[in-house]
Enzyme design. Structure first.
Site, PDB file in Angstrom:
ATOM      1  N   THR A 179       1.020  -1.243  -0.099  1.00 16.51           N
ATOM      2  CA  THR A 179      -0.005  -0.280  -0.027  1.00 16.51           C
ATOM      3  C   THR A 179       0.971   1.234   0.092  1.00 16.51           C
ATOM      4  OG1 THR A 179      -1.510  -0.946   1.230  1.00 16.51           O
ATOM      5  CG2 THR A 179      -1.947   1.262   1.278  1.00 16.51           C
ATOM      6  N   ARG A 207     -13.489  -7.908  -3.432  1.00 12.46           N
ATOM      7  CA  ARG A 207     -12.995  -7.845  -1.827  1.00 12.46           C
ATOM      8  C   ARG A 207     -12.635  -6.254  -1.835  1.00 12.46           C
ATOM      9  NH1 ARG A 207      -7.643  -6.167  -0.131  1.00 12.46           N
ATOM     10  NH2 ARG A 207      -7.635  -6.795   2.328  1.00 12.46           N
ATOM     11  N   SER A 209     -10.846  -3.178  -0.016  1.00 15.10           N
ATOM     12  CA  SER A 209      -9.684  -2.770   1.069  1.00 15.10           C
ATOM     13  C   SER A 209      -9.869  -1.588   1.941  1.00 15.10           C
ATOM     14  CB  SER A 209      -8.363  -2.325  -0.102  1.00 15.10           C
ATOM     15  OG  SER A 209      -7.649  -1.671   0.652  1.00 15.10           O
ATOM     16  N   ASP A 210      -8.989  -1.821   2.888  1.00 14.64           N
ATOM     17  CA  ASP A 210      -9.025  -0.860   4.268  1.00 14.64           C
ATOM     18  C   ASP A 210      -8.781   0.356   3.563  1.00 14.64           C
ATOM     19  OD1 ASP A 210      -6.509  -2.136   3.983  1.00 14.64           O
ATOM     20  OD2 ASP A 210      -6.078  -0.540   5.188  1.00 14.64           O
ATOM     21  N   THR A 228      -1.054   0.218   6.538  1.00 11.34           N
ATOM     22  CA  THR A 228      -0.637  -0.609   5.391  1.00 11.34           C
ATOM     23  C   THR A 228      -0.692  -1.932   6.070  1.00 11.34           C
ATOM     24  OG1 THR A 228       1.128  -1.177   4.091  1.00 11.34           O
ATOM     25  CG2 THR A 228       1.729  -0.035   5.958  1.00 11.34           C
ATOM     26  N   GLY A 229      -1.007  -2.966   5.533  1.00  4.97           N
ATOM     27  CA  GLY A 229      -0.998  -4.340   5.667  1.00  4.97           C
ATOM     28  C   GLY A 229      -2.260  -5.183   5.629  1.00  4.97           C
ATOM     29  N   ILE A 230      -2.439  -5.988   6.211  1.00  2.16           N
ATOM     30  CA  ILE A 230      -3.804  -6.974   5.967  1.00  2.16           C
ATOM     31  C   ILE A 230      -4.914  -6.097   6.244  1.00  2.16           C
ATOM     32  CG2 ILE A 230      -4.774  -9.114   6.367  1.00  2.16           C
ATOM     33  CD1 ILE A 230      -2.140 -10.328   6.730  1.00  2.16           C
ATOM     34  N   GLY A 231      -5.694  -5.976   5.116  1.00  2.00           N
ATOM     35  CA  GLY A 231      -6.657  -4.825   5.309  1.00  2.00           C
ATOM     36  C   GLY A 231      -7.747  -5.503   6.383  1.00  2.00           C
TER      37      GLY A 231
END
Ligand code: GLY
Length: 323
Positions: A179, A207, A209-210, A228-231
């Protein structure tokens, strides 16, 4: 020489990952990040406002094929690229975003347009309609490396959870969480945050995203945060908003990071975040092993690339740093 009464501050990120493999690779990422920090910080010194500086920084990071946003975005399970981005102006506390947009160069520009719209978050068909209305030229953000990565994954029947954090062979191992994000305090004391992504890579169609939610990108007059990272993990912690609200309620930014990452660690989350508060404090935190972030604090540029990498191979837990 700054023009306003406040020393501008800037922190950006290019994703988080599990480990940096090559020193040369780390150097290349550092160069990319520093180029953006240098240029955007110069603009801030000449009086550019926080929101415009965030947009400029996001455009530059989206245009760098190394990072998973704009050009160089990862491919989804069906081989298509769908990008998400959001922008939050801390002064007006206004959030705008675009979810799963295709075939454009800079998703952050759609978020910019939507700042002044009654409908401020649009998804796929809505994004396409808006692009048609604004006559945004079609653009193919795919790169050879990302295509190769997808073909390899298809051969392996998509057994990886997600794509590499940066588009470089051998740079970052396995699970990546790419991200980009930019957080700014300008010379008038205004805060803003922007975040943009190609998603996790190999994900199901549709899907979300955050990065285009307040969970992944949030700002008010007290603090601004980009994640940033796993949404899914970021959404479940509502991370950006959680940190901003803590600061709004009187906690210091480093303490808000510390507490939020301590909670995240206890739930085995995998992500990172960057932030600035109204006093100019810069902070970052991560549960991932590496966070690809760089900053300018008014005196010097620095980065977080080696933090938690040289020392260890295990996940670095509960880091919150005041710079
Ligand atoms: N944080 C980016 C994503 O999970 O989509």
């Amino acid at each position: 020489m700054r023009t306003g009464s406040v020393q501008p501050k800037l922190i950006i990120h290019g994703g988080a990952g599990s480990s940096l493999k090559g020193k040369e690779g780390a150097e290349a990422v550092r160069r990319s990040l520093f180029t953006v920090v240098e240029q955007v910080y110069d603009l801030l010194l000449s009086g550019l406002d926080a929101k415009s500086a965030v947009i400029r920084g996001c455009q530059m990071l989206e245009d760098d094929p190394r990072f998973n946003a704009g050009t160089g975005s990862v491919l989804q399970s069906d081989g298509q690229i769908r990008m998400s981005a959001s922008l939050m102006d801390g002064t007006t506390q206004r959030f705008s975003g675009i979810i799963n947009a295709s075939r454009l160069k800079n998703p952050i520009e759609l978020a910019e347009f939507l700042q002044n719209s009654d409908d401020r978050v649009l998804s796929d068909i809505g994004a396409l309609e808006l692009m048609r209305e604004l006559q945004v030229p079609y653009y193919d953000p795919s790169t050879k490396l990302r295509l190769q990565e997808w073909i390899l994954e298809r051969e392996g029947n998509f057994d990886k959870a997600m794509a590499g954090v940066v588009a470089e062979q051998e740079l970052v191992s396995e699970a990546g969480r790419g991200t980009i994000g930019v957080v700014v305090l300008d010379s008038q004391g205004r805060l803003a945050a922007g975040t943009s992504t190609g998603g996790k890579g190999f994900e199901r169609i549709g899907r979300v995203s955050d990065s285009a939610m307040p969970a992944g990108n949030y700002a008010n007059a007290h603090a601004a945060i980009s994640c940033t990272g796993i949404g899914e993990h970021i959404i479940e912690e509502c991370l950006a908003t959680r940190i901003v609200i803590r600061v709004t309620d009187g906690m210091s930014l480093p303490s808000a990071f510390e507490k939020s990452f301590w909670e995240a660690e206890s739930r085995n989350r995998d992500f990172g975040a960057i932030g600035i508060d109204a006093t100019g404090t810069i902070a970052w935190g991560k549960t991932s092993q590496v966070l690809l972030a760089a900053y300018h604090d008014g005196e010097r540029m620095g980065d977080t690339l080696n933090m938690g990498v040289e020392m260890g191979t295990q996940a670095q837990l509960s880091h919150a740093h005041q710079l």
